[in-house]
Every structure is written in C-alpha cells, then in structure tokens.
Design a protein around this motif. Structure first.
Motif, PDB file in Angstrom:
ATOM      1  N   HIS A 110       0.693  -0.994  -0.160  1.00 29.08           N
ATOM      2  CA  HIS A 110       0.045  -0.330  -0.082  1.00 29.08           C
ATOM      3  C   HIS A 110       0.732   1.356   0.293  1.00 29.08           C
ATOM      4  N   VAL A 111       0.228   2.413  -0.962  1.00 30.41           N
ATOM      5  CA  VAL A 111       1.438   3.729  -0.510  1.00 30.41           C
ATOM      6  C   VAL A 111       0.468   4.346  -0.378  1.00 30.41           C
ATOM      7  N   LEU A 112       0.616   5.164   0.795  1.00 28.12           N
ATOM      8  CA  LEU A 112      -0.284   6.463   1.281  1.00 28.12           C
ATOM      9  C   LEU A 112      -0.018   7.757   1.099  1.00 28.12           C
ATOM     10  N   LYS A 113      -0.548   9.306   0.930  1.00 22.89           N
ATOM     11  CA  LYS A 113      -0.410  10.370   0.777  1.00 22.89           C
ATOM     12  C   LYS A 113      -0.949  10.455   1.788  1.00 22.89           C
ATOM     13  N   HIS A 114      -0.360  11.385   2.878  1.00 23.86           N
ATOM     14  CA  HIS A 114      -0.587  12.312   3.651  1.00 23.86           C
ATOM     15  C   HIS A 114      -0.263  13.326   3.602  1.00 23.86           C
ATOM     16  N   PRO A 115      -0.810  14.670   4.881  1.00 27.70           N
ATOM     17  CA  PRO A 115       0.300  15.772   4.583  1.00 27.70           C
ATOM     18  C   PRO A 115       1.059  16.528   4.753  1.00 27.70           C
ATOM     19  N   ALA A 116       1.286  15.256   6.215  1.00 29.37           N
ATOM     20  CA  ALA A 116       2.479  15.712   6.123  1.00 29.37           C
ATOM     21  C   ALA A 116       3.569  15.528   4.921  1.00 29.37           C
ATOM     22  N   SER A 117       3.736  14.611   4.147  1.00 34.08           N
ATOM     23  CA  SER A 117       4.603  13.589   2.966  1.00 34.08           C
ATOM     24  C   SER A 117       4.854  15.135   2.244  1.00 34.08           C
ATOM     25  N   ARG A 118       4.123  16.508   2.245  1.00 36.95           N
ATOM     26  CA  ARG A 118       3.911  17.668   1.575  1.00 36.95           C
ATOM     27  C   ARG A 118       4.513  16.701  -0.822  1.00 36.95           C
ATOM     28  N   GLY A 119       3.463  15.929  -0.855  1.00 34.51           N
ATOM     29  CA  GLY A 119       3.310  15.213  -2.313  1.00 34.51           C
ATOM     30  C   GLY A 119       4.564  14.128  -2.390  1.00 34.51           C
ATOM     31  N   ARG A 120       4.510  13.634  -1.870  1.00 37.28           N
ATOM     32  CA  ARG A 120       6.178  12.625  -2.004  1.00 37.28           C
ATOM     33  C   ARG A 120       5.026  11.772  -1.279  1.00 37.28           C
ATOM     34  N   GLN A 121       5.240  10.438  -2.026  1.00 40.23           N
ATOM     35  CA  GLN A 121       4.224   8.858  -2.111  1.00 40.23           C
ATOM     36  C   GLN A 121       5.268   8.298  -0.688  1.00 40.23           C
ATOM     37  N   VAL A 122       4.223   7.134   0.230  1.00 39.36           N
ATOM     38  CA  VAL A 122       5.302   6.838   0.966  1.00 39.36           C
ATOM     39  C   VAL A 122       4.162   5.303   1.215  1.00 39.36           C
ATOM     40  N   SER A 123       4.936   4.627   1.362  1.00 38.97           N
ATOM     41  CA  SER A 123       4.813   3.449   1.462  1.00 38.97           C
ATOM     42  C   SER A 123       4.301   3.161   3.398  1.00 38.97           C
ATOM     43  N   LEU A 124       3.259   2.366   3.137  1.00 36.05           N
ATOM     44  CA  LEU A 124       2.551   2.081   5.090  1.00 36.05           C
ATOM     45  C   LEU A 124       3.716   1.338   5.509  1.00 36.05           C
ATOM     46  N   ASP A 125       4.088   0.696   5.298  1.00 36.43           N
ATOM     47  CA  ASP A 125       5.251   0.726   6.485  1.00 36.43           C
ATOM     48  C   ASP A 125       6.647   1.692   6.517  1.00 36.43           C
ATOM     49  N   GLN A 126       6.167   2.469   5.778  1.00 34.06           N
ATOM     50  CA  GLN A 126       7.254   3.273   6.168  1.00 34.06           C
ATOM     51  C   GLN A 126       6.138   4.855   7.222  1.00 34.06           C
ATOM     52  N   ARG A 127       5.167   4.777   6.491  1.00 35.92           N
ATOM     53  CA  ARG A 127       3.773   5.692   7.915  1.00 35.92           C
ATOM     54  C   ARG A 127       4.252   5.108   8.735  1.00 35.92           C
ATOM     55  N   ILE A 128       4.223   3.783   9.121  1.00 35.93           N
ATOM     56  CA  ILE A 128       3.920   3.225  10.554  1.00 35.93           C
ATOM     57  C   ILE A 128       5.028   3.267  10.916  1.00 35.93           C
ATOM     58  N   ALA A 129       6.534   3.799  10.436  1.00 32.12           N
ATOM     59  CA  ALA A 129       7.633   3.492  11.301  1.00 32.12           C
ATOM     60  C   ALA A 129       8.171   5.246  11.639  1.00 32.12           C
ATOM     61  N   GLU A 130       6.986   6.272  11.144  1.00 32.38           N
ATOM     62  CA  GLU A 130       7.092   7.456  11.364  1.00 32.38           C
ATOM     63  C   GLU A 130       6.146   7.814  12.410  1.00 32.38           C
TER      64      GLU A 130
END
Length: 62
Positions: A4-24
């Motif tokens: 899964h790939v998520l976009k969230h406000p903190a990413s400022r347009g870059r896409q991160v994987s779900l695993d990366q978001r969980i780690a953050e």
C-alpha cells in the motif's frame, strides 16, 4: 510487508509506503489527548474498519 502507498499532509506531495508511515508514527513523541478526542479517534477507527470489512478488504470477525 505491505504494498500500500499512502499520501498524507506531512509528506508534501511525496508518496510513502504504509510501512514507512507506520515507522514515522511510531517514532513520534506521544501526545496527550482529552477524553473527547480519544472517543472521536476511536469512532473514526471503528468506522474505517467497518468500511474495510464491507468492502471485503479484511476478513469479518467471528
């Protein structure tokens, strides 16, 4: 683990994987919540799980 790939406000347009978001999120400092905020977040989580279950993305509980 997850594709899964998520976009969230903190990413400022870059896409991160779900695993990366969980780690953050795990690396963030804890935040104090009041009772109302806790109930609101619990309701949001329950609604999200319900939508996923209805969409067949997760198996229903027994």
């Amino acid at each position: 683990m997850s594709e899964h790939v998520l976009k969230h406000p903190a990413s400022r347009g870059r896409q991160v994987s779900l695993d990366q978001r969980i780690a953050e999120l795990r690396n963030r400092k804890p935040v104090d919540l009041n009772h109302g905020e806790g109930l609101m977040l619990q309701g949001i989580a329950a609604a999200s799980l319900r939508e996923q279950r209805l969409a067949g993305q997760i198996a229903p509980e027994d």
